[in-house]
Design a protein around this motif. Structure first.
Motif, PDB file in Angstrom:
ATOM      1  N   SER A  92       0.835  -1.203   0.000  1.00 38.12           N
ATOM      2  CA  SER A  92       0.000   0.000   0.000  1.00 38.12           C
ATOM      3  C   SER A  92       0.867   1.250   0.000  1.00 38.12           C
ATOM      4  O   SER A  92       1.836   1.348   0.760  1.00 38.12           O
ATOM      5  CB  SER A  92      -0.915  -0.012   1.229  1.00 38.12           C
ATOM      6  OG  SER A  92      -1.561   1.225   1.389  1.00 38.12           O
ATOM      7  N   SER A  94      -0.141   4.256   0.925  1.00 39.96           N
ATOM      8  CA  SER A  94      -0.475   5.133   2.051  1.00 39.96           C
ATOM      9  C   SER A  94      -0.029   4.594   3.400  1.00 39.96           C
ATOM     10  O   SER A  94       0.236   5.366   4.313  1.00 39.96           O
ATOM     11  CB  SER A  94      -1.985   5.400   2.073  1.00 39.96           C
ATOM     12  OG  SER A  94      -2.705   4.185   2.140  1.00 39.96           O
ATOM     13  N   SER A 277      -8.362   4.881   0.141  1.00 40.13           N
ATOM     14  CA  SER A 277      -7.435   4.494  -0.925  1.00 40.13           C
ATOM     15  C   SER A 277      -7.641   5.347  -2.169  1.00 40.13           C
ATOM     16  O   SER A 277      -6.673   5.755  -2.822  1.00 40.13           O
ATOM     17  CB  SER A 277      -7.619   3.010  -1.265  1.00 40.13           C
ATOM     18  OG  SER A 277      -7.389   2.200  -0.136  1.00 40.13           O
ATOM     19  N   ASP A 282      -4.159   5.350  -3.920  1.00 42.58           N
ATOM     20  CA  ASP A 282      -3.390   4.160  -3.550  1.00 42.58           C
ATOM     21  C   ASP A 282      -3.774   3.027  -4.509  1.00 42.58           C
ATOM     22  O   ASP A 282      -4.654   2.218  -4.234  1.00 42.58           O
ATOM     23  CB  ASP A 282      -3.697   3.789  -2.098  1.00 42.58           C
ATOM     24  CG  ASP A 282      -2.709   2.773  -1.545  1.00 42.58           C
ATOM     25  OD1 ASP A 282      -2.021   2.118  -2.353  1.00 42.58           O
ATOM     26  OD2 ASP A 282      -2.627   2.642  -0.312  1.00 42.58           O
ATOM     27  N   MET A 285      -3.848  -0.694  -3.456  1.00 39.94           N
ATOM     28  CA  MET A 285      -4.923  -0.937  -2.511  1.00 39.94           C
ATOM     29  C   MET A 285      -6.270  -0.976  -3.235  1.00 39.94           C
ATOM     30  O   MET A 285      -7.133  -1.799  -2.929  1.00 39.94           O
ATOM     31  CB  MET A 285      -4.919   0.169  -1.444  1.00 39.94           C
ATOM     32  CG  MET A 285      -5.725  -0.138  -0.193  1.00 39.94           C
ATOM     33  SD  MET A 285      -4.997  -1.440   0.792  1.00 39.94           S
ATOM     34  CE  MET A 285      -6.168  -2.758   0.505  1.00 39.94           C
TER      35      MET A 285
END
Length: 320
Positions: A92, A94, A277, A282, A285
Motif C-alpha cells: 500500500s 499510504s 485508498s 493508492d 490498494m
C-alpha cells in the motif's frame, strides 16, 4: 450424455467462466495505474499526506525501477498476476504495508456488520414480504408498504446522521464513533437493516404476487386444494430461487463494504478503506479492493447457483 457427465461439464464451464471473469477484472484493474496521469512511483515517494517538498526526477526513476514500472506494461501485469496468484497484491502506498494484510484487518468489521445486518434483514423482510403479498390491499399490506417506502426513501447518510443525533447526542445511549463490541454496531446495523429489509420486503412481495397470479394457483383452488397448502406447498417453493437470488445480491453488496455507513460511524471496514485508498490514489490498494469485491460476487453467484439447483431440479438438469 448421462446426468453425471452433464454435471461435470456444467461445473467445468462455471469454473472456466469464474477464472475468465476474474482475469478480465484483474487486467482492467491493473490498467488503471497506467491510464491515470498520476505516477505511482511519485505517489509512493510523496507518502500519505503528499507534503514532502520537491521530488527529483532521478528519485522517481529509481523508485520506478524498484517497483518494476520501467518494464513494458504486459511484463508488469504478468509479474503482478504471478504475485497475486501467490497471495501478494503489492504494498500500500499510504500505509507501506502489504495490501493483503490491510484487507485482512479491515474485512473483520465488515464481516461483523454484514452478518448481523443480513440475518436481521432476512428475519424481517421474508415474513413481511410474504404477509404483504398474501394480504394484498389490506390494512396490513398498506402498513408494511408504508414503512418499507419510508425505509427506501430516506438516504442512508441522512438516516445515519439522524440516529446519531437522537441516540448518541441527545440521549447519549451510544458512542458517536463506533467502538468495539455490540454497542458500537447497533446504530450502523440498524441503518443497514432498515434499508435492506425495506427493499427486500417489496421485492419479495412482488415475487410472491407473481406466483399467486399464476394459473396453477387458480386451478389448484378450483380443484378444492386449500389456500394454505397451495401457498406453502407450491407458491413459496417456486419463489425460493428468486428470493435466494435477492438475498445473495444483498450479501455481495454488504460484503463489498457499506461505504457511507462505515464512514459516518467511523468503522474501519472495507468501505472506509476503499474511500481512503481512492483519496490517496493508492493504486495497489484499490486493485486489491476491486479484486476482493469481484471474488465475493463470483463466489456468492456460484453458491447461489449450486443451492438453486438443489431447490429446483429443472435448473439442476438444465431442463429450463
Amino acid at each position: 450424455m448421462n446426468r453425471k457427465n452433464k454435471v461435470l461439464k456444467m461445473a467445468l464451464l462455471e469454473f472456466l467462466q469464474f477464472g475468465l471473469v476474474l482475469f478480465i477484472i484483474s487486467f482492467l484493474t491493473f490498467s488503471i495505474m497506467h491510464l491515470s496521469p498520476k505516477n505511482p512511483a511519485e505517489l509512493w515517494l510523496m507518502g500519505t499526506d503528499g507534503n514532502v517538498g520537491m521530488i527529483s526526477e532521478e528519485s522517481v526513476r529509481i523508485q520506478e525501477k524498484v517497483m518494476g514500472l520501467d518494464k513494458p506494461f504486459l511484463v508488469q501485469y504478468g509479474r503482478w498476476l504471478g504475485n497475486a496468484l501467490r497471495g501478494d497484491l503489492g504494498i500500500s502506498f499510504s500505509t507501506n504495508r502489504p495490501v493483503t494484510e490491510e484487507l485482512r484487518i479491515h474485512v473483520v468489521p465488515t464481516l461483523q456488520l454484514t452478518f448481523i445486518s443480513l440475518v436481521l434483514t432476512i428475519l424481517l423482510a421474508v415474513p413481511s414480504g410474504i404477509l404483504s403479498a398474501v394480504c394484498k390491499e389490506s390494512l396490513i399490506d398498506q402498513v408494511i408498504r408504508f414503512f418499507s417506502f419510508i425505509g427506501i426513501s430516506v438516504a442512508s447518510f441522512v438516516m445515519g446522521l439522524f440516529l446519531l443525533w437522537i441516540f448518541s447526542i441527545r440521549l447519549n445511549l451510544f458512542p458517536v464513533i463506533a467502538e468495539e463490541g455490540v454497542k458500537g454496531l447497533i446504530l450502523p446495523v440498524a441503518v443497514l437493516t432498515i434499508q435492506s429489509a425495506s427493499r427486500m420486503t417489496r421485492q419479495i412481495r412482488a415475487i410472491i404476487l407473481e406466483q399467486l397470479n399464476e394459473s396453477y394457483v387458480e386451478g389448484a383452488l378450483l380443484r378444492g386444494v386449500s389456500y394454505r397448502k397451495v401457498l406453502f406447498g407450491h407458491v413459496l417453493r417456486n419463489s425460493a430461487v428468486p428470493i435466494l437470488t435477492q438475498i445473495s445480491i444483498y450479501t455481495g453488496v454488504l460484503l463489498g463494504g457499506a461505504t457511507i455507513i462505515e464512514s459516518i460511524f467511523s468503522i474501519n471496514g472495507l468501505g472506509k478503506l476503499a474511500v481512503r485508498s481512492i483519496t490517496h490514489m493508492d493504486y495497489y490498494m484499490i486493485q486489491g479492493f476491486v479484486l476482493w469485491s469481484a471474488l465475493v460476487y463470483l463466489v456468492i453467484n456460484l453458491m447461489t447457483d449450486f443451492i438453486s439447483r438443489l431447490i429446483d431440479p429443472r435448473i439442476r438438469y438444465g431442463t429450463q
